[in-house]
Design a protein around this motif. Structure first.
Motif, PDB file in Angstrom:
ATOM      1  N   ALA A 165       0.828  -1.207   0.000  1.00 37.08           N
ATOM      2  CA  ALA A 165       0.000   0.000   0.000  1.00 37.08           C
ATOM      3  C   ALA A 165       0.860   1.255   0.000  1.00 37.08           C
ATOM      4  CB  ALA A 165      -0.912   0.001   1.218  1.00 37.08           C
ATOM      5  N   LEU A 166       0.522   2.204  -0.866  1.00 35.08           N
ATOM      6  CA  LEU A 166       1.218   3.490  -0.819  1.00 35.08           C
ATOM      7  C   LEU A 166       0.921   4.144   0.523  1.00 35.08           C
ATOM      8  CD1 LEU A 166       0.728   4.883  -4.440  1.00 35.08           C
ATOM      9  CD2 LEU A 166       2.540   3.431  -3.504  1.00 35.08           C
ATOM     10  N   GLY A 167       1.944   4.718   1.093  1.00 36.40           N
ATOM     11  CA  GLY A 167       1.848   5.266   2.438  1.00 36.40           C
ATOM     12  C   GLY A 167       2.379   4.330   3.498  1.00 36.40           C
ATOM     13  N   SER A 168       2.659   3.071   3.111  1.00 35.27           N
ATOM     14  CA  SER A 168       3.187   2.098   4.073  1.00 35.27           C
ATOM     15  C   SER A 168       4.670   1.821   3.877  1.00 35.27           C
ATOM     16  CB  SER A 168       2.425   0.768   3.950  1.00 35.27           C
ATOM     17  OG  SER A 168       2.765   0.088   2.747  1.00 35.27           O
ATOM     18  N   ILE A 169       5.287   2.465   2.881  1.00 36.48           N
ATOM     19  CA  ILE A 169       6.667   2.137   2.500  1.00 36.48           C
ATOM     20  C   ILE A 169       7.666   3.134   3.081  1.00 36.48           C
ATOM     21  CG2 ILE A 169       8.215   1.664   0.554  1.00 36.48           C
ATOM     22  CD1 ILE A 169       5.590   1.171  -1.099  1.00 36.48           C
ATOM     23  N   GLY A 170       7.374   4.418   2.969  1.00 33.54           N
ATOM     24  CA  GLY A 170       8.244   5.436   3.547  1.00 33.54           C
ATOM     25  C   GLY A 170       8.155   5.442   5.057  1.00 33.54           C
ATOM     26  N   HIS A 171       8.995   6.259   5.675  1.00 35.13           N
ATOM     27  CA  HIS A 171       8.990   6.352   7.132  1.00 35.13           C
ATOM     28  C   HIS A 171       7.715   7.012   7.646  1.00 35.13           C
ATOM     29  CE1 HIS A 171      13.287   6.312   5.849  1.00 35.13           C
ATOM     30  NE2 HIS A 171      13.353   5.396   6.799  1.00 35.13           N
ATOM     31  N   LEU A 172       7.226   7.995   6.876  1.00 36.94           N
ATOM     32  CA  LEU A 172       6.013   8.736   7.215  1.00 36.94           C
ATOM     33  C   LEU A 172       5.209   8.967   5.941  1.00 36.94           C
ATOM     34  CD1 LEU A 172       7.821  11.429   9.406  1.00 36.94           C
ATOM     35  CD2 LEU A 172       6.298   9.663  10.323  1.00 36.94           C
ATOM     36  N   ALA A 173       3.904   9.176   6.094  1.00 38.40           N
ATOM     37  CA  ALA A 173       3.068   9.432   4.923  1.00 38.40           C
ATOM     38  C   ALA A 173       1.901  10.332   5.296  1.00 38.40           C
ATOM     39  CB  ALA A 173       2.545   8.126   4.328  1.00 38.40           C
ATOM     40  N   ALA A 174       1.423  11.086   4.322  1.00 33.50           N
ATOM     41  CA  ALA A 174       0.294  11.992   4.535  1.00 33.50           C
ATOM     42  C   ALA A 174      -0.773  11.739   3.489  1.00 33.50           C
ATOM     43  CB  ALA A 174       0.769  13.443   4.468  1.00 33.50           C
ATOM     44  N   PHE A 175      -2.027  11.675   3.935  1.00 31.66           N
ATOM     45  CA  PHE A 175      -3.170  11.433   3.055  1.00 31.66           C
ATOM     46  C   PHE A 175      -4.145  12.603   3.123  1.00 31.66           C
ATOM     47  CE2 PHE A 175      -1.556   7.213   3.822  1.00 31.66           C
ATOM     48  CZ  PHE A 175      -1.761   6.541   2.622  1.00 31.66           C
ATOM     49  N   SER A 176      -4.957  12.731   2.059  1.00 35.26           N
ATOM     50  CA  SER A 176      -5.986  13.764   2.004  1.00 35.26           C
ATOM     51  C   SER A 176      -7.366  13.152   1.813  1.00 35.26           C
ATOM     52  CB  SER A 176      -5.708  14.729   0.845  1.00 35.26           C
ATOM     53  OG  SER A 176      -6.790  15.634   0.686  1.00 35.26           O
ATOM     54  N   PHE A 177      -8.352  13.751   2.485  1.00 32.54           N
ATOM     55  CA  PHE A 177      -9.754  13.382   2.276  1.00 32.54           C
ATOM     56  C   PHE A 177     -10.560  14.609   1.855  1.00 32.54           C
ATOM     57  CE2 PHE A 177      -8.117  10.654   5.818  1.00 32.54           C
ATOM     58  CZ  PHE A 177      -7.888   9.538   5.027  1.00 32.54           C
ATOM     59  N   HIS A 178      -9.888  15.498   1.141  1.00 27.85           N
ATOM     60  CA  HIS A 178     -10.539  16.676   0.559  1.00 27.85           C
ATOM     61  C   HIS A 178     -11.644  16.227  -0.394  1.00 27.85           C
ATOM     62  CE1 HIS A 178     -10.854  20.139  -2.267  1.00 27.85           C
ATOM     63  NE2 HIS A 178     -10.645  20.847  -1.171  1.00 27.85           N
ATOM     64  N   GLU A 179     -12.598  17.077  -0.634  1.00 24.28           N
ATOM     65  CA  GLU A 179     -13.771  16.677  -1.425  1.00 24.28           C
ATOM     66  C   GLU A 179     -13.449  16.256  -2.862  1.00 24.28           C
ATOM     67  OE1 GLU A 179     -15.656  20.579  -3.546  1.00 24.28           O
ATOM     68  OE2 GLU A 179     -16.417  20.136  -1.542  1.00 24.28           O
ATOM     69  N   THR A 180     -12.251  16.540  -3.336  1.00 28.76           N
ATOM     70  CA  THR A 180     -11.871  16.106  -4.683  1.00 28.76           C
ATOM     71  C   THR A 180     -11.241  14.717  -4.709  1.00 28.76           C
ATOM     72  OG1 THR A 180      -9.729  17.201  -4.426  1.00 28.76           O
ATOM     73  CG2 THR A 180     -11.493  18.467  -5.490  1.00 28.76           C
ATOM     74  N   LYS A 181     -11.051  14.093  -3.543  1.00 28.69           N
ATOM     75  CA  LYS A 181     -10.356  12.814  -3.483  1.00 28.69           C
ATOM     76  C   LYS A 181     -11.339  11.644  -3.599  1.00 28.69           C
ATOM     77  CE  LYS A 181      -6.412  14.866  -2.895  1.00 28.69           C
ATOM     78  NZ  LYS A 181      -6.789  16.273  -2.946  1.00 28.69           N
ATOM     79  N   ASN A 182     -10.805  10.435  -3.724  1.00 27.34           N
ATOM     80  CA  ASN A 182     -11.647   9.243  -3.855  1.00 27.34           C
ATOM     81  C   ASN A 182     -12.543   9.060  -2.636  1.00 27.34           C
ATOM     82  OD1 ASN A 182      -9.406   9.047  -5.663  1.00 27.34           O
ATOM     83  ND2 ASN A 182      -9.781   6.865  -5.926  1.00 27.34           N
ATOM     84  N   ILE A 183     -11.937   9.174  -1.457  1.00 29.07           N
ATOM     85  CA  ILE A 183     -12.632   9.048  -0.177  1.00 29.07           C
ATOM     86  C   ILE A 183     -12.570  10.403   0.506  1.00 29.07           C
ATOM     87  CG2 ILE A 183     -12.657   7.857   2.054  1.00 29.07           C
ATOM     88  CD1 ILE A 183     -13.292   6.058  -0.354  1.00 29.07           C
ATOM     89  N   ILE A 184     -13.716  10.919   0.941  1.00 29.45           N
ATOM     90  CA  ILE A 184     -13.754  12.327   1.343  1.00 29.45           C
ATOM     91  C   ILE A 184     -14.368  12.529   2.728  1.00 29.45           C
ATOM     92  CG2 ILE A 184     -13.914  13.052  -1.079  1.00 29.45           C
ATOM     93  CD1 ILE A 184     -16.894  13.686  -0.555  1.00 29.45           C
ATOM     94  N   SER A 185     -14.046  13.687   3.287  1.00 29.78           N
ATOM     95  CA  SER A 185     -14.736  14.154   4.496  1.00 29.78           C
ATOM     96  C   SER A 185     -14.903  15.673   4.429  1.00 29.78           C
ATOM     97  CB  SER A 185     -13.973  13.753   5.758  1.00 29.78           C
ATOM     98  OG  SER A 185     -12.657  14.273   5.757  1.00 29.78           O
ATOM     99  N   GLY A 186     -14.933  16.208   3.219  1.00 29.83           N
ATOM    100  CA  GLY A 186     -14.989  17.659   3.002  1.00 29.83           C
ATOM    101  C   GLY A 186     -13.583  18.211   3.028  1.00 29.83           C
ATOM    102  N   GLU A 187     -13.086  18.434   4.230  1.00 30.74           N
ATOM    103  CA  GLU A 187     -11.661  18.622   4.492  1.00 30.74           C
ATOM    104  C   GLU A 187     -11.259  17.457   5.388  1.00 30.74           C
ATOM    105  OE1 GLU A 187      -9.486  20.715   3.379  1.00 30.74           O
ATOM    106  OE2 GLU A 187     -10.599  22.446   2.610  1.00 30.74           O
TER     107      GLU A 187
END
Length: 376
Positions: A165-187
């Motif tokens: 899974a992307l986000g599981s390979i580097g030491h740290l990872a950041a994801f977005s749930f902005h309304e334009t993304k696949n999975i959202i929460s508004g911001e």
């Protein structure tokens, strides 16, 4: 007008929000926050997940976690959103911009080593359109030069590199749930921590520099201010909305992939005729159908196509403007030569893409693009 994006609601968002409100706890780190975090840890193998109010917040947490200070250098692709660089600029670091690949907007791994100096602390990789950067090359460089890897996985929910899974390979990872993304929460966003060095401190930074989370778990008998941090937690209202989306992840992804495949199939003849270029998915990467873009041959052609589609009531948009040419950066820095990043700035065009895009609407978009290129 066929919009560029339309947020999709599963139907349970308001139900869960009401449950959160009635629970009597709507501030951060309640039951829905914990459910969302556990979902990601269980499904994708992230060691620790912390919801944030945005992907920008998650990136700012990474800058704090790695003790980014003035004099540090952070390698970042130029073709990305400003947050990928700003999080580290705010800590006083110097950003060293890298070019994109010739056949994909992702960072060109083959150019990174020439940018590494004794001051380099971290490499930020952006998985553009949810398509993986070659993480074997990145991690090999990081190990050789003792660097930290931060995955900007804002667009990369449910996407993989060689099965990881992307986000599981580097030491740290950041994801977005902005309304334009696949999975959202508004911001909304999330920090994923995969390195034990950062595990405990991440939670402290997340909780305004206090060990409050440990206190509520009964691990300590009082809590106080022990480190830097900020108020990065989202409210339970945001987490409740997000959890309704996560429950429908498979359904959402299936529909988005159907839309992506239709675009690719129906526009592939234009690529064969050398009218435009379609997205390239490397063998090592999966496709999470975050967006569908085409590459025009010039800035002028793209501008004409945008206007042509607008007249057909279709809203297509370009994307990033290379950060190495931004007003903010050029005020105090010389402009490096990054021709591939400039190409995507001038030529990349994103087509309308959302769960509820109707088949007939998509066919209208495809037909209009073919009409523009005089190809029926």
């Amino acid at each position: 007008m066929i919009p560029f994006n339309k947020p999709f609601l599963t139907g349970k968002e308001t139900i869960y929000i009401e449950q959160a409100v009635q629970s009597g706890k709507i501030s951060g780190n309640g039951i829905f926050t914990q459910k969302c975090q556990q979902f990601f840890q269980d499904k994708y193998g992230f060691k620790k997940c912390l919801l944030t109010t945005s992907c920008t917040d998650a990136l700012e947490m990474t800058a704090m976690l790695i003790n980014c200070v003035p004099g540090d250098e952070i390698i970042v692709p130029s073709y990305t959103f400003v947050s990928s660089a700003l999080a580290f600029i705010r800590q006083g670091a110097k950003i060293i911009f890298a070019d994109s690949m010739s056949d994909h907007p992702n960072i060109d791994c083959n150019t990174i080593e020439t940018l590494i100096t004794s001051k380099t602390k971290a490499i930020v990789v952006v998985h553009y359109a949810g398509t993986a950067v070659d993480m074997d090359k990145i991690m090999e460089l990081a190990n050789r030069y003792n660097l930290i890897v931060i995955e900007d996985a804002a667009q990369a929910v449910d996407s993989f590199y060689k099965g990881k899974a992307l986000g599981s390979i580097g030491h740290l990872a950041a994801f977005s749930f902005h309304e334009t993304k696949n999975i959202i929460s508004g911001e909304g966003g999330m920090l994923a921590v995969n390195d034990n060095r950062f595990m405990e401190r991440a939670e402290i930074i997340w909780e305004k520099g206090t060990n409050r989370a440990s206190f509520f778990r009964g691990e300590i008998n009082k809590y106080g201010w022990v480190d830097t941090g900020s108020s990065f937690l989202p409210s339970e209202v945001i987490a409740a909305f997000l959890y309704a989306q996560l429950e429908n992840l498979e359904v959402i992804q299936q529909r988005r992939k159907e839309i992506w495949n239709v675009y690719y199939e129906k526009l592939s003849d234009l690529q064969l005729k050398d009218k435009l270029k379609l997205p390239n998915i490397p063998d090592y990467a999966s496709n999470n159908a975050h967006m569908f873009y085409i590459l025009c041959k010039s800035f002028e052609e793209r501008s004409q196509l945008i206007q042509f589609l607008k007249k057909q009531n279709i809203h297509a948009v370009f994307h990033y403007i290379s950060l190495h040419k931004s007003d903010y950066y050029t005020k105090e820095n010389s402009v490096p030569e990054l021709p591939c990043s400039d190409k995507y700035t001038d030529c990349l065009l994103r087509l309308p893409f959302y769960y509820e895009l109707k088949d007939e609407q998509q066919q209208t978009i495809i037909r209009s693009i073919k009409d523009f290129y005089n190809y029926a």
